[in-house]
Scaffold this motif. Structure first.
Motif, PDB file in Angstrom:
ATOM      1  N   PHE A  86       0.832  -1.211   0.000  1.00 23.00           N
ATOM      2  CA  PHE A  86       0.000   0.000   0.000  1.00 23.00           C
ATOM      3  C   PHE A  86       0.862   1.256   0.000  1.00 23.00           C
ATOM      4  CE2 PHE A  86      -2.640  -3.268   1.799  1.00 23.00           C
ATOM      5  CZ  PHE A  86      -3.921  -2.983   1.362  1.00 23.00           C
ATOM      6  N   PHE A  88      -0.021   5.380   0.402  1.00 24.15           N
ATOM      7  CA  PHE A  88      -1.146   6.272   0.685  1.00 24.15           C
ATOM      8  C   PHE A  88      -0.813   7.718   0.331  1.00 24.15           C
ATOM      9  CE2 PHE A  88      -0.987   2.850   3.842  1.00 24.15           C
ATOM     10  CZ  PHE A  88      -2.170   2.200   3.574  1.00 24.15           C
ATOM     11  N   GLN A  89      -1.875   8.464   0.102  1.00 23.92           N
ATOM     12  CA  GLN A  89      -1.718   9.887  -0.227  1.00 23.92           C
ATOM     13  C   GLN A  89      -0.991  10.619   0.909  1.00 23.92           C
ATOM     14  OE1 GLN A  89      -5.496  11.722  -0.899  1.00 23.92           O
ATOM     15  NE2 GLN A  89      -4.629  13.718  -1.421  1.00 23.92           N
ATOM     16  N   ALA A  90      -1.415  10.335   2.172  1.00 24.69           N
ATOM     17  CA  ALA A  90      -0.831  11.044   3.318  1.00 24.69           C
ATOM     18  C   ALA A  90       0.323  10.242   3.937  1.00 24.69           C
ATOM     19  CB  ALA A  90      -1.905  11.313   4.353  1.00 24.69           C
ATOM     20  N   ASN A  92       0.996   8.006   5.699  1.00 25.34           N
ATOM     21  CA  ASN A  92       0.611   7.139   6.825  1.00 25.34           C
ATOM     22  C   ASN A  92       1.801   6.402   7.433  1.00 25.34           C
ATOM     23  OD1 ASN A  92      -2.063   7.805   6.956  1.00 25.34           O
ATOM     24  ND2 ASN A  92      -2.707   6.211   5.529  1.00 25.34           N
ATOM     25  N   LEU A  93       2.891   7.138   7.611  1.00 21.33           N
ATOM     26  CA  LEU A  93       4.025   6.555   8.341  1.00 21.33           C
ATOM     27  C   LEU A  93       3.772   6.769   9.825  1.00 21.33           C
ATOM     28  CD1 LEU A  93       6.974   7.894   6.152  1.00 21.33           C
ATOM     29  CD2 LEU A  93       5.896   5.646   6.063  1.00 21.33           C
ATOM     30  N   ASN A  94       4.214   5.808  10.620  1.00 22.94           N
ATOM     31  CA  ASN A  94       4.002   5.914  12.069  1.00 22.94           C
ATOM     32  C   ASN A  94       5.079   6.822  12.668  1.00 22.94           C
ATOM     33  OD1 ASN A  94       3.696   5.455  14.834  1.00 22.94           O
ATOM     34  ND2 ASN A  94       2.864   3.420  14.447  1.00 22.94           N
ATOM     35  N   PRO A  95       4.688   7.951  13.255  1.00 23.01           N
ATOM     36  CA  PRO A  95       5.703   8.900  13.752  1.00 23.01           C
ATOM     37  C   PRO A  95       6.511   8.360  14.927  1.00 23.01           C
ATOM     38  CG  PRO A  95       3.502   9.584  14.421  1.00 23.01           C
ATOM     39  CD  PRO A  95       3.312   8.422  13.496  1.00 23.01           C
ATOM     40  N   ALA A  96       6.017   7.280  15.553  1.00 21.34           N
ATOM     41  CA  ALA A  96       6.745   6.721  16.700  1.00 21.34           C
ATOM     42  C   ALA A  96       7.902   5.831  16.259  1.00 21.34           C
ATOM     43  CB  ALA A  96       5.787   5.904  17.569  1.00 21.34           C
ATOM     44  N   LEU A  97       7.940   5.513  14.963  1.00 18.31           N
ATOM     45  CA  LEU A  97       8.947   4.571  14.473  1.00 18.31           C
ATOM     46  C   LEU A  97       9.938   5.264  13.556  1.00 18.31           C
ATOM     47  CD1 LEU A  97       6.524   1.649  13.497  1.00 18.31           C
ATOM     48  CD2 LEU A  97       7.615   2.065  15.704  1.00 18.31           C
ATOM     49  N   GLU A 101      12.065   1.119  10.704  1.00 16.92           N
ATOM     50  CA  GLU A 101      11.025   0.387  11.447  1.00 16.92           C
ATOM     51  C   GLU A 101       9.688   0.458  10.713  1.00 16.92           C
ATOM     52  OE1 GLU A 101      12.677   0.820  16.047  1.00 16.92           O
ATOM     53  OE2 GLU A 101      11.508   2.429  15.135  1.00 16.92           O
ATOM     54  N   VAL A 105       7.400  -2.928   8.901  1.00 16.75           N
ATOM     55  CA  VAL A 105       6.079  -3.328   9.440  1.00 16.75           C
ATOM     56  C   VAL A 105       5.418  -4.470   8.650  1.00 16.75           C
ATOM     57  CG1 VAL A 105       3.709  -2.512   9.796  1.00 16.75           C
ATOM     58  CG2 VAL A 105       5.617  -1.200  10.701  1.00 16.75           C
ATOM     59  N   PRO A 106       5.352  -4.404   7.298  1.00 15.24           N
ATOM     60  CA  PRO A 106       4.693  -5.509   6.580  1.00 15.24           C
ATOM     61  C   PRO A 106       5.362  -6.864   6.842  1.00 15.24           C
ATOM     62  CG  PRO A 106       4.995  -3.640   5.130  1.00 15.24           C
ATOM     63  CD  PRO A 106       5.762  -3.340   6.370  1.00 15.24           C
ATOM     64  N   ARG A 108       6.966  -7.703   9.588  1.00 18.98           N
ATOM     65  CA  ARG A 108       6.629  -8.115  10.960  1.00 18.98           C
ATOM     66  C   ARG A 108       5.202  -8.648  11.026  1.00 18.98           C
ATOM     67  NH1 ARG A 108       9.424  -4.326  15.471  1.00 18.98           N
ATOM     68  NH2 ARG A 108      11.000  -3.357  14.193  1.00 18.98           N
ATOM     69  N   ARG A 153       8.160   0.666   2.004  1.00 19.25           N
ATOM     70  CA  ARG A 153       7.286  -0.161   2.856  1.00 19.25           C
ATOM     71  C   ARG A 153       6.354  -1.034   2.009  1.00 19.25           C
ATOM     72  NH1 ARG A 153       3.298   3.002   6.805  1.00 19.25           N
ATOM     73  NH2 ARG A 153       2.441   3.562   4.776  1.00 19.25           N
TER      74      ARG A 153
ATOM     75  N   ALA B  11       5.799   6.919  22.600  1.00 17.24           N
ATOM     76  CA  ALA B  11       5.963   8.148  21.812  1.00 17.24           C
ATOM     77  C   ALA B  11       4.924   9.198  22.192  1.00 17.24           C
ATOM     78  CB  ALA B  11       5.851   7.824  20.328  1.00 17.24           C
ATOM     79  N   HIS B 292      -3.230   4.746  12.560  1.00 14.12           N
ATOM     80  CA  HIS B 292      -2.098   3.825  12.428  1.00 14.12           C
ATOM     81  C   HIS B 292      -2.547   2.376  12.608  1.00 14.12           C
ATOM     82  CE1 HIS B 292       0.471   7.209  12.046  1.00 14.12           C
ATOM     83  NE2 HIS B 292       0.060   7.703  13.217  1.00 14.12           N
TER      84      HIS B 292
END
Lengths: 237, 382
Positions: A86, A88-90, A92-97, A101, A105-106, A108, A153, B11, B292
């Motif tokens: 996938f 995405f337009q935005a 959609n990365l996780n800011p905590a990672l 990382e 994700v896929p 994991r 990703r 976080a 998320h």
């Protein structure tokens, strides 16, 4: 991927909204197909059904010979995890990672050990030209770099289908071109198919075919040149 | 995936700290308050524990607890001694009186009068001198906590603990401190004086009856409950094993006072506040991270994976909050001069931990519901 007679209706009776009205569409291996059309024409609904994250009201969608509509929730999730990437337009990365990382994700989700997932994620980042940004947080990257992380990703687990929702709409022209060059270069290798929803006529030339949607129907499927001269998508951009 | 879940949680520092602190204070109250309550309960039967050598306590039928006895005539002692199976029986006085300190101050004290010969009933541990010194003329011993606090003597240089050699005045009679003893503090936190039974009679000249209890040692091989029943039937007195007397004292105390209600209300309120605050914050945290979770769901993470991710987040919050709360409770319990004391038993820790765990699991359940209901197609919406 073969979609036949796809219909999607939201609500019932007089207030029902028909997002898809009998869509038939085929995507070949190694092909880059763009879905274009005005806002509200059903592009996002169609890509959601194609990716197996939304059930159609009627019709079937077969990916790699598997009827997605016939699968229960859990095996369908497992199928998506293995075979679909996938973008995405935005982003959609996780800011905590970190970037690596996020890319891992896929893998994991598919159950890969963390160390192996991270190694492959770093290789994928290298492939998209961000080998030096593995430890960067998404917030520290530019929009173009974040979209390249998102592409890494989508590629890292070597899926057979990648679905992209407006991958260039948040980017300036130069970055949009770079992202599309990257998608064209790495997205369709090894028989992988790429379906991109877009409004952006400037990237039409990167596609093999363009399917035009209007009011939940595919109104035309043709080459990029034909689409550029069609009044539908061009007027929407 | 757990690592990712925990990184997502950590976080969001503000919400994580909010949840941890909320659970920490809930844990603090839910462990510290019961521990203080347990400590107070222990004090109600402290004398029974201190006189562990007695197998059976005999008392007037109207006596309700170790704190509320009714004096009996000395003749009852002979009656008890005559019951078969009794190895020995000695009198014990438990009362209170006013004591004038060397500086002229008057302080209310508890008074324990122990058998002159055997000294059964006297505290086992003396910090200075020997319990046998109680047999000296005018001798009394005082408990260490009382000597250092309520019985402390004002001097020109400030306050000093009452010590060996200090003279007291008890009901116009002279008494001399011959020892300082370690004893379980009483519920009323009164200073305690220990002396011989015969000297109690001198201190209470107007009282005809001063025997509060008869302490009985059963002959070897005797069933304590059976012997207690025999004593009761043959003397008309109440006879209880030490365990039964401890339980009766405890029950009487709980029934007679509203203290359990006060502690219970505090604990319940802390549980409710902790549950509401943590529940809301966890719900908000999941709401923030919903997109998320939607991305993970779209990418193929199944419901079980997402459920375990949220549970791992909840467990980290619960573990950290509970650890901090118990840590604070232990620090409070070990502060010097803590007048209440604490008995932080494994049971209290288990119940407190269970309560905190239940709060976080319910909070997690609400969040899990949001995530499981989440339509993954939201990821294609701006």
């Amino acid at each position: 991927m073969v979609c036949a007679g796809l219909e999607k209706r939201y609500g019932e009776g007089a207030t029902a909204v028909h997002a898809l009205r009998g869509v038939d569409l085929t995507v070949q291996r190694g092909e880059l197909l763009m879905l274009v059309g005005p806002s509200g024409c059903g592009k996002t609904t169609l890509i959601s059904v194609m990716a197996g994250i939304l059930d159609p009201t009627d019709g079937t969608c077969r990916i790699l010979g598997q009827d997605m509509t016939a699968l229960a929730s859990r095996p369908r999730a497992a199928f998506r995890a293995r075979n679909i990437g996938f973008v995405f337009q935005a982003y959609n990365l996780n800011p905590a990672l970190t970037a690596a990382e996020n890319v891992s994700v896929p893998l994991r989700i598919c159950g890969a050990p963390v160390r192996e997932a991270m190694r492959r994620a770093e290789a994928a980042l290298d492939l998209v030209g961000l080998g030096d940004k593995t430890e960067s947080a998404p917030g520290d990257l530019s929009g173009g770099q974040q979209q390249r992380v998102a592409i890494a990703r989508a590629l890292v687990h070597e899926p057979q289908l990648i679905v992209c929702d407006e991958p260039t709409s948040a980017l300036d022209h130069a970055n949009g071109q770079r992202v599309m060059e990257l998608l064209r270069r790495v997205g369709t290798v090894d028989g992988r198919a790429l379906v991109i929803v877009t409004h952006d006529a400037r990237i039409f030339d990167f596609s093999d075919r363009i399917a035009e949607l209007d009011d939940g129907r595919v109104t035309r499927v043709g080459t990029p040149g034909a689409a550029r001269h069609s009044p539908g998508p061009s007027s929407a951009t | 995936m757990y690592q990712i879940a925990l990184k997502m949680l950590l976080a969001n520092r503000g919400k994580y700290l909010g949840m941890v602190l909320s659970l920490a204070f809930t844990s603090l109250i839910m462990t510290q308050q019961p521990a203080v309550f347990a400590s107070i309960l222990t004090r109600t039967y402290g004398l029974i524990d201190d006189i562990a050598i007695a197998d059976i306590w005999v008392m007037d039928p109207q006596a309700q607890s170790v704190e509320e006895s009714k004096a009996m005539p000395d003749t009852r002692l002979s009656l008890v001694r005559s019951v078969s199976g009794v190895e020995w029986a000695v009198p014990l006085h438990k009362g209170s009186l006013k004591v004038r300190l060397p500086d002229g101050n008057t302080v209310g004290c508890g008074l324990i009068g122990v058998d002159d010969v055997s000294l059964v009933g006297a505290p086992g541990v003396m910090r200075s001198s020997s319990m046998a010194d109680l047999r000296m003329s005018d001798a009394v011993a005082v408990d260490a906590e009382g000597a250092a606090n309520r019985l402390a003597v004002r001097t020109e240089r400030g306050m000093r603990p009452l010590g060996v050699g200090d003279a007291l005045e008890v009901n116009d009679r002279r008494a001399v401190v011959v020892g300082v003893a370690d004893a379980t503090p009483t519920f009323q936190s009164q200073p305690m004086l220990y002396t011989t039974y015969s000297r109690v009679k001198l201190f209470n000249k107007s009282e005809r009856k001063v025997m509060s209890f008869v302490l009985v040692k059963a002959q070897p091989g005797q069933d304590h409950r059976g012997l207690a029943a025999r004593i009761a039937s043959e003397t008309g007195l109440t006879a209880l094993t030490a365990d039964d007397f401890r339980a009766r004292t405890l029950q009487h105390f709980i029934k007679r006072t509203a203290i359990i209600m006060h502690f219970g209300t505090t604990i319940l309120m802390s549980f409710c506040i902790g549950a509401v605050v943590t529940g809301l914050m966890f719900h908000n945290f999941t709401q923030d991270a919903l997109r998320h979770f939607g991305v993970l769901k779209a990418m193929g993470a199944d419901d079980r994976t997402l459920l375990l991710m949220i549970l791992s987040q909840a467990l980290l919050v619960a573990g950290t909050g509970f650890g901090l709360g118990v840590g604070m409770a232990m620090i409070m319990g070990n502060l010097p001069g803590d007048p209440m004391g604490m008995r932080l038993s494994p049971l209290i820790l288990a119940v407190g931990g269970g309560a905190v765990l239940s709060i976080t699991l319910v909070s997690a359940a609400l969040s899990i519901r949001q995530v499981l209901r989440l339509e993954p197609a939201i990821v294609f919406k701006q």
